[in-house]
Design a protein around this motif. Structure first.
Motif, PDB file in Angstrom:
ATOM      1  N   ILE A  49      -7.263   0.437 -10.009  1.00 52.25           N
ATOM      2  CA  ILE A  49      -6.459  -0.795 -10.032  1.00 52.25           C
ATOM      3  C   ILE A  49      -7.417  -1.984 -10.130  1.00 52.25           C
ATOM      4  O   ILE A  49      -8.312  -2.145  -9.310  1.00 52.25           O
ATOM      5  CB  ILE A  49      -5.572  -0.888  -8.779  1.00 52.25           C
ATOM      6  N   GLY A  50      -7.225  -2.829 -11.142  1.00 56.88           N
ATOM      7  CA  GLY A  50      -8.217  -3.852 -11.447  1.00 56.88           C
ATOM      8  C   GLY A  50      -8.097  -5.148 -10.685  1.00 56.88           C
ATOM      9  O   GLY A  50      -9.023  -5.963 -10.704  1.00 56.88           O
ATOM     10  N   ALA A  51      -6.965  -5.396 -10.029  1.00 52.55           N
ATOM     11  CA  ALA A  51      -6.766  -6.677  -9.353  1.00 52.55           C
ATOM     12  C   ALA A  51      -5.949  -6.470  -8.088  1.00 52.55           C
ATOM     13  O   ALA A  51      -5.145  -5.531  -8.002  1.00 52.55           O
ATOM     14  CB  ALA A  51      -6.064  -7.675 -10.272  1.00 52.55           C
ATOM     15  N   ALA A  52      -6.153  -7.359  -7.121  1.00 50.94           N
ATOM     16  CA  ALA A  52      -5.423  -7.248  -5.860  1.00 50.94           C
ATOM     17  C   ALA A  52      -5.227  -8.626  -5.248  1.00 50.94           C
ATOM     18  O   ALA A  52      -6.073  -9.514  -5.389  1.00 50.94           O
ATOM     19  CB  ALA A  52      -6.164  -6.348  -4.874  1.00 50.94           C
ATOM     20  N   ILE A  53      -4.082  -8.774  -4.582  1.00 55.18           N
ATOM     21  CA  ILE A  53      -3.802  -9.965  -3.766  1.00 55.18           C
ATOM     22  C   ILE A  53      -3.588  -9.484  -2.340  1.00 55.18           C
ATOM     23  O   ILE A  53      -2.724  -8.626  -2.104  1.00 55.18           O
ATOM     24  CB  ILE A  53      -2.543 -10.707  -4.242  1.00 55.18           C
ATOM     25  N   VAL A  54      -4.368 -10.004  -1.416  1.00 55.08           N
ATOM     26  CA  VAL A  54      -4.201  -9.636  -0.016  1.00 55.08           C
ATOM     27  C   VAL A  54      -3.454 -10.775   0.680  1.00 55.08           C
ATOM     28  O   VAL A  54      -3.996 -11.863   0.893  1.00 55.08           O
ATOM     29  CB  VAL A  54      -5.552  -9.367   0.673  1.00 55.08           C
ATOM     30  N   ILE A  55      -2.205 -10.510   0.986  1.00 57.39           N
ATOM     31  CA  ILE A  55      -1.364 -11.480   1.686  1.00 57.39           C
ATOM     32  C   ILE A  55      -1.671 -11.467   3.185  1.00 57.39           C
ATOM     33  O   ILE A  55      -1.571 -12.489   3.864  1.00 57.39           O
ATOM     34  CB  ILE A  55       0.132 -11.152   1.466  1.00 57.39           C
ATOM     35  N   ALA A 107      11.595   3.217  -6.450  1.00 61.40           N
ATOM     36  CA  ALA A 107      11.129   4.454  -5.832  1.00 61.40           C
ATOM     37  C   ALA A 107       9.851   4.184  -5.049  1.00 61.40           C
ATOM     38  O   ALA A 107       8.989   3.444  -5.502  1.00 61.40           O
ATOM     39  CB  ALA A 107      10.882   5.507  -6.905  1.00 61.40           C
ATOM     40  N   CYS A 108       9.743   4.758  -3.853  1.00 62.66           N
ATOM     41  CA  CYS A 108       8.582   4.522  -3.000  1.00 62.66           C
ATOM     42  C   CYS A 108       7.590   5.680  -3.076  1.00 62.66           C
ATOM     43  O   CYS A 108       7.980   6.850  -3.156  1.00 62.66           O
ATOM     44  CB  CYS A 108       9.025   4.333  -1.544  1.00 62.66           C
ATOM     45  N   PHE A 109       6.315   5.325  -3.039  1.00 63.97           N
ATOM     46  CA  PHE A 109       5.231   6.309  -3.006  1.00 63.97           C
ATOM     47  C   PHE A 109       4.574   6.236  -1.629  1.00 63.97           C
ATOM     48  O   PHE A 109       4.421   5.158  -1.056  1.00 63.97           O
ATOM     49  CB  PHE A 109       4.208   6.014  -4.100  1.00 63.97           C
ATOM     50  N   GLU A 110       4.197   7.399  -1.105  1.00 61.13           N
ATOM     51  CA  GLU A 110       3.685   7.447   0.256  1.00 61.13           C
ATOM     52  C   GLU A 110       2.296   6.833   0.390  1.00 61.13           C
ATOM     53  O   GLU A 110       1.898   6.422   1.476  1.00 61.13           O
ATOM     54  CB  GLU A 110       3.648   8.896   0.759  1.00 61.13           C
ATOM     55  N   SER A 111       1.541   6.782  -0.693  1.00 65.70           N
ATOM     56  CA  SER A 111       0.174   6.259  -0.611  1.00 65.70           C
ATOM     57  C   SER A 111      -0.234   5.656  -1.956  1.00 65.70           C
ATOM     58  O   SER A 111       0.415   5.881  -2.983  1.00 65.70           O
ATOM     59  CB  SER A 111      -0.809   7.372  -0.244  1.00 65.70           C
ATOM     60  N   ILE A 112      -1.300   4.918  -1.936  1.00 69.71           N
ATOM     61  CA  ILE A 112      -1.851   4.362  -3.175  1.00 69.71           C
ATOM     62  C   ILE A 112      -2.325   5.490  -4.087  1.00 69.71           C
ATOM     63  O   ILE A 112      -2.156   5.430  -5.311  1.00 69.71           O
ATOM     64  CB  ILE A 112      -2.998   3.374  -2.843  1.00 69.71           C
ATOM     65  N   ASP A 113      -2.876   6.523  -3.494  1.00 64.47           N
ATOM     66  CA  ASP A 113      -3.349   7.672  -4.278  1.00 64.47           C
ATOM     67  C   ASP A 113      -2.227   8.316  -5.074  1.00 64.47           C
ATOM     68  O   ASP A 113      -2.450   8.863  -6.162  1.00 64.47           O
ATOM     69  CB  ASP A 113      -3.975   8.735  -3.357  1.00 64.47           C
ATOM     70  N   ALA A 114      -0.993   8.248  -4.542  1.00 66.84           N
ATOM     71  CA  ALA A 114       0.134   8.917  -5.192  1.00 66.84           C
ATOM     72  C   ALA A 114       0.739   8.106  -6.336  1.00 66.84           C
ATOM     73  O   ALA A 114       1.602   8.604  -7.062  1.00 66.84           O
ATOM     74  CB  ALA A 114       1.211   9.209  -4.146  1.00 66.84           C
ATOM     75  N   LEU A 115       0.282   6.880  -6.520  1.00 65.19           N
ATOM     76  CA  LEU A 115       0.827   6.039  -7.585  1.00 65.19           C
ATOM     77  C   LEU A 115       0.492   6.600  -8.966  1.00 65.19           C
ATOM     78  O   LEU A 115      -0.531   7.268  -9.136  1.00 65.19           O
ATOM     79  CB  LEU A 115       0.246   4.615  -7.482  1.00 65.19           C
ATOM     80  N   PRO A 116       1.326   6.310  -9.958  1.00 60.08           N
ATOM     81  CA  PRO A 116       0.978   6.688 -11.328  1.00 60.08           C
ATOM     82  C   PRO A 116      -0.291   5.965 -11.776  1.00 60.08           C
ATOM     83  O   PRO A 116      -0.666   4.929 -11.229  1.00 60.08           O
ATOM     84  CB  PRO A 116       2.188   6.222 -12.153  1.00 60.08           C
ATOM     85  N   ALA A 117      -0.925   6.481 -12.782  1.00 61.36           N
ATOM     86  CA  ALA A 117      -2.113   5.835 -13.332  1.00 61.36           C
ATOM     87  C   ALA A 117      -1.718   4.557 -14.072  1.00 61.36           C
ATOM     88  O   ALA A 117      -0.580   4.401 -14.513  1.00 61.36           O
ATOM     89  CB  ALA A 117      -2.836   6.794 -14.276  1.00 61.36           C
ATOM     90  N   GLY A 118      -2.665   3.624 -14.181  1.00 61.34           N
ATOM     91  CA  GLY A 118      -2.446   2.444 -15.009  1.00 61.34           C
ATOM     92  C   GLY A 118      -1.879   1.244 -14.300  1.00 61.34           C
ATOM     93  O   GLY A 118      -1.448   0.286 -14.955  1.00 61.34           O
ATOM     94  N   VAL A 119      -1.855   1.233 -12.962  1.00 62.89           N
ATOM     95  CA  VAL A 119      -1.381   0.054 -12.240  1.00 62.89           C
ATOM     96  C   VAL A 119      -2.427  -1.053 -12.380  1.00 62.89           C
ATOM     97  O   VAL A 119      -3.618  -0.840 -12.166  1.00 62.89           O
ATOM     98  CB  VAL A 119      -1.135   0.371 -10.753  1.00 62.89           C
ATOM     99  N   ASP A 120      -1.985  -2.258 -12.713  1.00 66.19           N
ATOM    100  CA  ASP A 120      -2.915  -3.374 -12.904  1.00 66.19           C
ATOM    101  C   ASP A 120      -3.182  -4.150 -11.624  1.00 66.19           C
ATOM    102  O   ASP A 120      -4.310  -4.570 -11.365  1.00 66.19           O
ATOM    103  CB  ASP A 120      -2.349  -4.360 -13.945  1.00 66.19           C
ATOM    104  N   LEU A 121      -2.122  -4.398 -10.848  1.00 64.44           N
ATOM    105  CA  LEU A 121      -2.233  -5.310  -9.709  1.00 64.44           C
ATOM    106  C   LEU A 121      -1.616  -4.692  -8.468  1.00 64.44           C
ATOM    107  O   LEU A 121      -0.490  -4.182  -8.511  1.00 64.44           O
ATOM    108  CB  LEU A 121      -1.511  -6.626 -10.035  1.00 64.44           C
ATOM    109  N   ALA A 122      -2.339  -4.765  -7.350  1.00 64.90           N
ATOM    110  CA  ALA A 122      -1.810  -4.354  -6.053  1.00 64.90           C
ATOM    111  C   ALA A 122      -1.626  -5.592  -5.184  1.00 64.90           C
ATOM    112  O   ALA A 122      -2.526  -6.439  -5.113  1.00 64.90           O
ATOM    113  CB  ALA A 122      -2.758  -3.383  -5.370  1.00 64.90           C
ATOM    114  N   ILE A 123      -0.463  -5.708  -4.548  1.00 68.08           N
ATOM    115  CA  ILE A 123      -0.202  -6.802  -3.620  1.00 68.08           C
ATOM    116  C   ILE A 123      -0.084  -6.174  -2.237  1.00 68.08           C
ATOM    117  O   ILE A 123       0.825  -5.379  -1.980  1.00 68.08           O
ATOM    118  CB  ILE A 123       1.069  -7.576  -3.993  1.00 68.08           C
ATOM    119  N   ILE A 124      -1.023  -6.536  -1.341  1.00 65.13           N
ATOM    120  CA  ILE A 124      -1.199  -5.829  -0.079  1.00 65.13           C
ATOM    121  C   ILE A 124      -0.694  -6.683   1.083  1.00 65.13           C
ATOM    122  O   ILE A 124      -1.153  -7.812   1.275  1.00 65.13           O
ATOM    123  CB  ILE A 124      -2.685  -5.469   0.123  1.00 65.13           C
ATOM    124  N   THR A 125       0.253  -6.136   1.843  1.00 62.39           N
ATOM    125  CA  THR A 125       0.856  -6.876   2.954  1.00 62.39           C
ATOM    126  C   THR A 125       0.843  -6.077   4.260  1.00 62.39           C
ATOM    127  O   THR A 125       1.662  -6.314   5.138  1.00 62.39           O
ATOM    128  CB  THR A 125       2.315  -7.260   2.616  1.00 62.39           C
TER     129      THR A 125
END
Length: 549
Positions: free
Chosen positions: A92-98, A56-74
């Motif tokens: 969100i505590g961690a991120a990878i910027v591709i 399922a897709c969310f329109e924005s980061i703000d719309a994500l459920p709580a508790g996401v650990d890692l964001a992978i940004i492309t």
């Protein structure tokens, strides 16, 4: 370290910029994660789609459920700072910027964007990899958080089955090279714990990753591909920590030539630094210098199988069914600092009854193909392993077919459990995948390069000697004393005084001295220095003073 647990062991992931198109990076990332049984939750962030690969897709980061650990940004570079800020606001505590388009590009715009990322990550306490990274792989978690094609359709899965060895972690500033280690090493039945690519290193760098993975219970050897480091002073305490843990570090440091140094700068915006200074630090700290990816993989394989049974010295025995292969291997061993001694009389007396008249037990031990056909490798290996004149054994044979390994598997398993020194197989043919797999299950690495097999034994012997003499007493110099990006070496010959200027720039302590040009200056310098002094002529035309009288 801040949120590295969330980075490497996330329980949930958000793919920011996800796409169903497998021909582009954003889509390949979705495919790679979905292809392996990652047990956590995966969310897709996309304004263009409602579902991608069942997510399922969310329109924005703000719309994500709580508790996401890692964001992978492309997403495109200009939108990344805002996305990272939104991740911080979301907790969100961690991120990878591709995404690329940062400090690796010419001009100030990319550098300014990268500085923004660093400031945002610091403000929110985000563990950030990248930008311009290729992601990472955690095989225990079955998490392939990368767009690298090397993790797709991996025969046998991300981790080899039936192995009792520890893992090899790869840390690379180059994404392509980082995952090439996995692609080239996995067919050798090598177990990789992590592949981590760091890209431009806006915040976390290769040394941060190594510091974390030294403490990882599933990692026993660390391979690093390094273009340059921001804080060279951290190398020594890191090496000391790894040595205390008994975890060898093998480093490929590129940028020795002018062309390579220029390529490094344009690739990940790193400064290559002085190759000679890095070499000096590596030798002092027990870091193994990597020649190429295959060499590093083979050295790692030798260590993970025999980490607790390192050779006591450089004396090696060679077992082979081919006299030519044995002679060739002996030359290579001697060329790489190993010694091939004649076997002791007691050992030879036990081997000789097993050999035909045209075999030899001298060392190399040429058992001939006939012995391999009849009794296999194990009986002679067992006898050689008990010899006090050998510290390690290399087996050079044909592994074009697994027949004799399959037949003798039980004996080989027992042998691997009993030996107290490393035994490394090296095929002089192409190694059959089944033979490699069976040898690995028995407890033996299988290499296909004679030079690398010799280098691996030499590296293990040197590492043991280092560990027993220096590992706990590595001198760690203050930060200001180590500067591996000192003046360039642009002369072929240096006087002692000139060389010491370079050593001082690199943070290597030397006895104090003074360059004088007259007897009066020499007398004044001697008085200032105090104690006993010596006078040495300084001329690049007289490298050997004894030749000048």
């Amino acid at each position: 370290m801040t949120n590295l647990q969330a980075l490497f062991w996330p329980k949930s992931i958000a793919l920011v910029g996800a796409s169903p198109d497998k021909q582009i990076i954003r889509g390949r990332l979705v495919e790679a994660i979905g292809q392996h049984p990652y047990p956590g939750r995966v969310y897709a962030v996309s304004r263009s789609h409602r579902k991608i690969n069942g997510l399922a897709c969310f329109e924005s980061i703000d719309a994500l459920p709580a508790g996401v650990d890692l964001a992978i940004i492309t997403i495109p570079a200009e939108f990344v700072p805002a996305a990272l800020e939104a991740c911080g606001d979301k907790g969100i505590g961690a991120a990878i910027v591709i995404s690329s388009g940062f400090a690796e590009e010419k001009g100030d715009q990319g550098s300014d964007r990268q500085q923004q990322l660093a400031e945002i990550a610091a403000h929110h306490g985000i563990a950030l990899i990248g930008p311009n990274a290729e992601g990472f792989l955690n095989t225990k978690l079955n998490l392939a958080a990368t767009f690298s094609p090397t993790v797709s359709d991996v025969e046998g899965g991300l981790r080899p089955a039936g192995l009792n060895t520890g893992g090899v972690a790869v840390i690379s500033q180059s994404g392509g090279i980082g995952f090439s280690f996995f692609h080239r090493g996995r067919p050798k039945a090598l177990h990789f714990s992590f592949i981590v690519t760091t890209g431009n290193e806006a915040t976390l760098d290769v040394l941060d990753m190594a510091d974390y993975l030294i403490e990882d219970d599933g990692t026993e050897v660390i391979l690093m591909f390094v273009e340059g480091v921001r804080s060279p002073a951290r190398l020594l305490p890191l090496a000391a920590k790894a040595a205390r843990a008994g975890k060898p570090i093998v480093v490929a440091k590129v940028g020795q030539s002018e062309a390579a140094a220029d390529a490094v700068t344009s690739h990940t915006a790193s400064l290559a630094g002085s190759s000679q200074a890095y070499e000096a630090v590596f030798r002092h700290a027990g870091i193994i210098r990597g020649i190429d990816s295959d060499h590093m993989i083979d050295v790692a394989g030798a260590f993970v199988y025999f980490r607790d049974r390192l050779p006591r010295g450089h004396r090696v025995g060679i077992l082979t069914p081919s006299g030519g292969a044995g002679a060739w291997f002996a030359d290579l061993c001697e060329a790489h600092g190993l010694h091939v001694p004649m076997l002791d009389a007691r050992t030879r007396a036990r081997i000789d009854p097993l050999l035909p008249e045209y075999g030899t037990s001298r060392n190399p031990v040429d058992v001939t193909a006939q012995v391999i056909f009849k009794v296999g490798y194990a009986p002679v290996l067992e006898i050689m392993a008990e010899s006090d004149v050998l510290d390690a054994i290399l087996v050079s044979g044909s592994l074009a077919h697994p027949t004799y390994i399959e037949r003798d598997l039980e004996q080989l398993v027992k042998l691997a459990e009993a030996v107290d020194k490393p035994v490394i197989f090296c095929a002089y043919t192409r190694a059959h995948p089944r033979a490699v797999e069976l040898l690995a299950q028995a407890g033996f690495p299988c290499l296909t390069s004679m030079p690398n097999a010799a280098r691996a034994i030499a590296a293990m012997a040197d590492y043991r000697a280092f560990s027993e003499s220096s590992a706990t007493t590595i001198e760690v110099l203050p930060e200001e004393r180590i500067r591996l990006t000192g003046p360039a070496l642009d002369q072929s010959v240096y006087t002692e005084y000139e060389a010491k200027q370079h050593f001082d720039a690199w943070g290597i302590r030397c006895p104090e001295g003074s360059l004088t040009r007259s007897s009066a200056e020499a007398a004044a310098a001697a008085e200032r220095l105090g104690g006993t002094v010596v006078a040495k002529v300084q001329s690049p035309d007289i490298p050997h003073k004894t030749e000048a009288g």
